[in-house]
Structure formats: C-alpha cells, structure tokens
Write an enzyme that holds these catalytic residues in place. Structure first.
Site, mmCIF file in Angstrom:
data_model
loop_
_atom_site.group_PDB
_atom_site.id
_atom_site.type_symbol
_atom_site.label_atom_id
_atom_site.label_comp_id
_atom_site.label_asym_id
_atom_site.label_seq_id
_atom_site.Cartn_x
_atom_site.Cartn_y
_atom_site.Cartn_z
ATOM 1 C CG ASP A 1 -6.765 -40.810 0.308
ATOM 2 O OD1 ASP A 1 -7.503 -40.417 1.094
ATOM 3 O OD2 ASP A 1 -6.616 -40.440 -1.003
ATOM 4 C CG ASP B 1 0.041 -40.789 -0.901
ATOM 5 O OD1 ASP B 1 -1.137 -41.636 -0.583
ATOM 6 O OD2 ASP B 1 0.164 -39.656 -1.284
#
Length: 380
Positions: A163, A102
């Site tokens: 993601d 992330d």
C-alpha cells in the site's frame, strides 16, 4: 474478459454518474467535518457510512472526494468545510495520531490536493509537515519505509507493505516543492525495495514483507489481508499498478514503468467476465468468492495513469481496459439509492467482514470518472 477490450469511452454516462455522486456528497457533507466515513454498515442495515474518529488511514478519502467535486464542477460549496478538515488533520499531526506509512493517503488528499486547487498555504504547510514525518519512518540500511508500529521496533521484525506505493507521491511532491532531494531519494529507494521484494518474478505481489530493522535485511513475504502468503491480493496488485505508474510519472525510471505495466497484465488476465475482480486472484468465475469493487476502482485509476505515460497504441488499450472496469463497476455495483451514503457495493476491507461500501473504493471510482471526462488537476 477476453481481449481485445472494446468498451467505448462514454463521457455522457460518466457525467451522469458524477452528478449522482455529487448529489450524495452534498447531502452528506455536513455529517463529515471532523469525523469521516470508513466502511459501511452491513448490507442488512442499509449500506450507510457512520462518522468515524479521525484516527484511521481512510479519513482523507471523503475530503478528497469533495475536492474532486470542486475540480469537476467549480462549485465552491464543495470547499465549504475545508477549514474544518484542516483543523482536524493538523490536530492529527500535532498529537501524532496513527503515524504510519499511511501519511501519504491522509495528507495528499487533504493538504496537497487543496494546495494544488486553491493555493491554500496552510494546506501546503500541513502537507510538508506530514511528508517530514513520513520520511522519519525510513530505514537507511534496508532502504524502506516501515509500515505500522513504532519505528524500528519489531517482534523481532517490522513490515513493509505494498500500500505504501500510493503514499510515496507525498514525498515526491515535497521534494519538488521544497527542492530538498532527501524526500525524492527516500521515495525512489523505497520503490526499488518494493520492486525487489514485494513484486515477485512473475509480477504478482506479496502484500507485506518482513524486514529486520537492525540490519535492514529482507526476511520473507507474508500477507495481512490476502487469502494466503503466496496468493495475490487484488487490492495489493492494484496498488502496485497505480503506485509504480505514479513513481514513473515523477522519476521517468524505466524500471517503474515496466513493473506497473507487467503487474497490470497480471491484473487483466485475472479479470472475471464482468471486469470487477475477486478479492484475491486465487478465485475466479470457476472458483468464485467475494468481489472487491475497491480493487477494481484503484486498478482503473492505475490504467488511466499508465495511459498518460505510454505510447499511443498502449494508451488506447489501457483506457479501454479502464472504461471496461468502470462500466462493470457501474452496471453491477453502483448504489443508486440517494438515501444510502455508500457509492459502490461489494467492497472488501478484510474478507472476514464480508462485502461493504468502502470510502476508498468510492474515491477511486470517482477519480476514474473524472480522469475520463477532463484534463484532471492531478492530486497525486
């Protein structure tokens, strides 16, 4: 929704919606200087965000919205707290807080965006440091960036996650900015691995894939947030559409454009009547469940990214789809109440938690609005 998409591009409406969002940002900015919104309280408690410690994957979306607002309006009040943001996000790197796939979400929307808009050299240095730390999570044998957990340590396997496609732009940008090919090579290799394993033959997608960290070999597809391992999680499919379109922007590799376009067709075919997706494509208007407005927001941005990369006929269609989704989000899920800090209702983080406002859904909705109004200073 059945084709053709004929929803007009209503720029005056998009401006009015943006003004409402910007007023909410002005009212709430002082509350989010080193703690940030994540998901809202449950509906019965008012759909308000509370400041969360800067240790989550979502913490950059509010600073990102402030920078979107500055880009749209030129109002320097939206830059008032950038020094606080930099202090907080530099501290994350220094203390290695939540180092994972992330890092792209976190440092594209704080460091890269601020540098692109203002030339802030501190923001540039911070983002480059984050890119280096993201590159450290690359497994050479498997040609992938590991998602969660200590690098190379599995039980017995580690995971890649869909993601991560939205985290690759940090590496692409770092490669362009420094001239160091290693960043770009890692991003390209990971995108190909995602296309090989996370994207199925019919262009639906797995959420995650198990990988053997010792050999680099792929093991099997799983889900972390979808309905079941073999279903298609709507937010994950939106990451595929948007992430591969962004990868194509940087590389011009035809495979990435093909994956994005064909994944987009899957998404379009699974849009319900109001053009806001159910949280997993196992559900539809005949077999309904909860919606995910955040997946719709991400998908709208993906369609606009594709529109920038394609021929005129496809561009018009993709923009029409994006406009239809944005209009569906506004008509049915926009939170007008100025005393509520959330912007879109009916977002899903984990299905078990039920519908909430989500800061990433708010961010991508606002980004889509700005893309539809002006020649946007591309953050990703």
């Amino acid at each position: 929704m059945s084709e053709p998409f004929t929803c007009p591009c209503d720029v005056p409406l998009y401006r009015l919606i943006s003004l409402e969002i910007e007023e909410k940002l002005r009212r709430s900015a002082a509350a989010y200087t080193d703690r940030f919104p994540h998901v809202s309280t449950i509906p019965q408690e008012g759909l308000n965000y509370t400041p969360e410690e800067n240790n989550l994957w979502t913490n950059a979306f509010f600073p990102g919205m402030m920078l979107l607002a500055y880009d749209r309006t030129g109002d320097e009040n939206f830059l008032k707290y950038t020094g606080c943001y930099l202090d907080s996000f530099e501290n994350r790197l220094k203390k290695r807080i939540h180092i994972s796939h992330d890092l792209g979400f976190l440092y594209t929307l704080t460091g890269v965006a601020l540098y692109k808009l203002t030339g802030n050299v501190r923001a540039k240095a911070m983002a480059l440091r984050a890119a280096g730390m993201l590159a450290e999570r690359y497994n050479e044998k498997g040609r992938y960036i590991q998602a969660w957990g200590e690098f190379g340590v599995g039980n017995p396997y580690v995971k890649i996650i869909v993601d991560t496609m939205l985290n690759l732009p940090l590496l692409f940008w770092a490669g362009e900015t420094t001239g160091e090919k290693r960043y770009t090579e890692i991003a390209v290799a990971h995108a190909h691995t995602c296309a090989d394993y996370l994207v199925r033959d019919d262009y639906t997608s797995f959420h995650t894939y198990l990988m053997d960290p010792a050999t680099g070999k792929a093991v099997e597809g799983r889900t972390h947030q979808g309905f079941h391992d073999d279903s298609t999680w709507a937010r994950g499919q939106a990451w595929v559409v948007t992430g591969f379109a962004l990868a194509y922007r940087y590389t011009k590799e035809p495979r990435f454009l093909e994956v994005s376009k064909k994944a987009a067709e899957v998404f379009i075919q699974n849009l319900p009547a109001d053009n806001v997706p159910y949280w997993d494509f196992s559900f539809n208007d005949r077999v309904p469940d909860l919606r995910d407005s955040s997946a719709g927001s991400i998908f709208a941005c993906g369609m606009l990214e594709l529109a920038d990369q394609c021929e005129v006929e496809e561009t018009e269609r993709f923009r029409a789809v994006a406009c239809a989704v944005v209009r569906g989000l506004y008509d049915h899920y926009f939170l007008h109440n100025p005393d509520r800090s959330g912007i879109l209702t009916d977002g899903i983080y984990h299905r078990v938690h039920g519908p909430t406002c989500t800061v990433w859904g708010d961010y991508f909705f606002y980004e889509a609005l700005i893309r539809l109004q002006k020649d946007w200073k591309h953050f990703w």
